[in-house]
Design an enzyme around this catalytic site. Sequence first.
Site, PDB file in Angstrom:
ATOM      1  N   GLU A  83      -3.098 -10.534  -2.072  1.00 37.28           N
ATOM      2  CA  GLU A  83      -2.953  -9.730  -0.848  1.00 37.28           C
ATOM      3  C   GLU A  83      -2.017  -8.565  -1.088  1.00 37.28           C
ATOM      4  OE1 GLU A  83      -5.239  -9.667   1.569  1.00 37.28           O
ATOM      5  OE2 GLU A  83      -4.822 -11.795   1.903  1.00 37.28           O
ATOM      6  N   HIS A  84      -2.419  -7.416  -0.576  1.00 42.00           N
ATOM      7  CA  HIS A  84      -1.654  -6.170  -0.758  1.00 42.00           C
ATOM      8  C   HIS A  84      -1.466  -5.862  -2.248  1.00 42.00           C
ATOM      9  CE1 HIS A  84      -0.823  -5.244   3.443  1.00 42.00           C
ATOM     10  NE2 HIS A  84      -0.729  -6.548   3.633  1.00 42.00           N
ATOM     11  N   ASP A  87      -4.442  -4.577  -3.830  1.00 42.01           N
ATOM     12  CA  ASP A  87      -5.582  -3.713  -4.210  1.00 42.01           C
ATOM     13  C   ASP A  87      -5.224  -2.236  -4.282  1.00 42.01           C
ATOM     14  OD1 ASP A  87      -5.506  -3.371  -1.427  1.00 42.01           O
ATOM     15  OD2 ASP A  87      -7.685  -3.452  -1.185  1.00 42.01           O
ATOM     16  N   SER A 125     -12.166  -8.003   8.554  1.00 41.37           N
ATOM     17  CA  SER A 125     -12.820  -6.763   8.138  1.00 41.37           C
ATOM     18  C   SER A 125     -14.048  -6.368   8.925  1.00 41.37           C
ATOM     19  CB  SER A 125     -13.213  -6.833   6.659  1.00 41.37           C
ATOM     20  OG  SER A 125     -12.077  -6.749   5.901  1.00 41.37           O
ATOM     21  N   ASP A 182     -11.894  -4.809   0.806  1.00 45.73           N
ATOM     22  CA  ASP A 182     -12.765  -5.265   1.899  1.00 45.73           C
ATOM     23  C   ASP A 182     -14.199  -4.787   1.711  1.00 45.73           C
ATOM     24  OD1 ASP A 182     -10.332  -6.089   2.787  1.00 45.73           O
ATOM     25  OD2 ASP A 182     -10.179  -4.643   4.417  1.00 45.73           O
ATOM     26  N   TYR A 187       0.946  -0.684   7.650  1.00 47.32           N
ATOM     27  CA  TYR A 187       0.185  -0.795   6.410  1.00 47.32           C
ATOM     28  C   TYR A 187       0.447   0.431   5.531  1.00 47.32           C
ATOM     29  CZ  TYR A 187      -3.835  -1.385   3.307  1.00 47.32           C
ATOM     30  OH  TYR A 187      -4.636  -1.535   2.200  1.00 47.32           O
TER      31      TYR A 187
HETATM   32  C1  GLA Z   1      -6.505  -4.651   4.437  1.00 45.68           C
HETATM   33  C2  GLA Z   1      -7.017  -3.506   3.567  1.00 45.68           C
HETATM   34  C3  GLA Z   1      -7.316  -3.990   2.153  1.00 45.68           C
HETATM   35  C4  GLA Z   1      -6.124  -4.755   1.566  1.00 45.68           C
HETATM   36  C5  GLA Z   1      -5.616  -5.805   2.549  1.00 45.68           C
HETATM   37  C6  GLA Z   1      -4.346  -6.458   2.084  1.00 45.68           C
HETATM   38  O1  GLA Z   1      -7.507  -5.594   4.641  1.00 45.68           O
HETATM   39  O2  GLA Z   1      -8.181  -2.941   4.129  1.00 45.68           O
HETATM   40  O3  GLA Z   1      -7.662  -2.898   1.335  1.00 45.68           O
HETATM   41  O4  GLA Z   1      -5.109  -3.890   1.180  1.00 45.68           O
HETATM   42  O5  GLA Z   1      -5.382  -5.254   3.842  1.00 45.68           O
HETATM   43  O6  GLA Z   1      -4.570  -7.217   0.945  1.00 45.68           O
END
Ligand code: GLA
Length: 387
Positions: free
Chosen positions: A33-34, A36, A128, A174, A224
Amino acid sequence: MKEQLLQKFAEVFGGTDGAKVYFAPGRVNLIGEHTDYNGGHVFPCALTIGTYGVARKREDKVLRFYSMNFDQLGVIESDLDDLKPAKEAGWTNYPKGVIWAFGLKGMDVTNGMDLLLFGNIPNGSGLSSSASVEVLTGFILRDIYGFEVSNQELALIGQYSENNFNGVNCGIMDQFAIAMGKKDNAIFLDTATMEYEYAPIVLEGAKVVISCSNKKRGLGDSKYNERRSECETALAELQKVVDIKTLGDLSEEAFEANKDAIKDPVRVKRARHAVYENQRTMKAVAALKANDIEEFGKLMNASHVSLRDDYEVTGIELDTLVEEAWKVDGVIGSRMTGAGFGGCTVSLVKDEAVETFKEQVGKVYLDKIGYAADFYVVEIGDGPVIL
Ligand code: GLA
């Protein structure tokens, strides 16, 4: 489902001649997570819930949108020659952004379209729904116009439109998970190289359970973007002392040896999460391949702790769901999933514990937070399809 959608389409737009029905999934991220947008690894999978669309090309240049999730909004219209994001256009900014991005990539959308959507992903849940709409739109355009564009490119166009039309600086996870989804498999993606492999998720005697906090994200998008820029600054500081392109290039040891280059303690925490989470994701996939699901679960738990303490993107709602899940016998692992600040958690739960899990976690959550959580036992599905 298909019949109902076509019926509604006929009601809203008149007739179904030339209309086709499409589906794109939602996604859940199992770990990573976080990472990408930090050149790290992710491990998401597509779900069998997602967004249905009925689409038909028009003769003129009018775009007409209707969502069965927002009946009260009625038909929302736009002009193909005037594609700009607008606050009052709400969810239609996502399909509009994709049409706009196709144009920039040299794939001109010449005609208007009637588009009806229905999503069975809980809204604003962090599974998503927006990326699902983006990939669905690209998939529909490819089908209608015969554009030569791969699913992987559809993911990149979706991300491009979200970044540049809708102003959310999201990574590629996503859209990639949705466009490239494969039944019963998660996708191990290296976001630095875009190399990926499918890994079968065979959970003997266990289920993937999503707990939805029902907390709307609100400020999520700005937070974010803030996390992203904290990581970028930390990277620039580290690059003064070590030769790396992304935080994903660092091992835990290399990070510990060089972290003093980061001049702010908060940024140290952010970067530590990015580095350790990336390493954890690689370890988790190795554990899964070795059939060590217990180890996979432990790494999921550690991921949550890091997102809670170092990355600070959880909050009382997600923490309550996860910490209560950890107390239930038969829970293999549990963590927040997606961007955080609300949204969902993902847990691996043994079959015989699923009911207790829902009851126990649900009760404490309601008592403590004051409104109910929702629970979904989900299945891992394929990418977009024509129905
Ligand atoms: C959201 C973003 C993704 C990713 C996640 C965290 O879903 O759209 O690209 O960064 O947060 O992992």
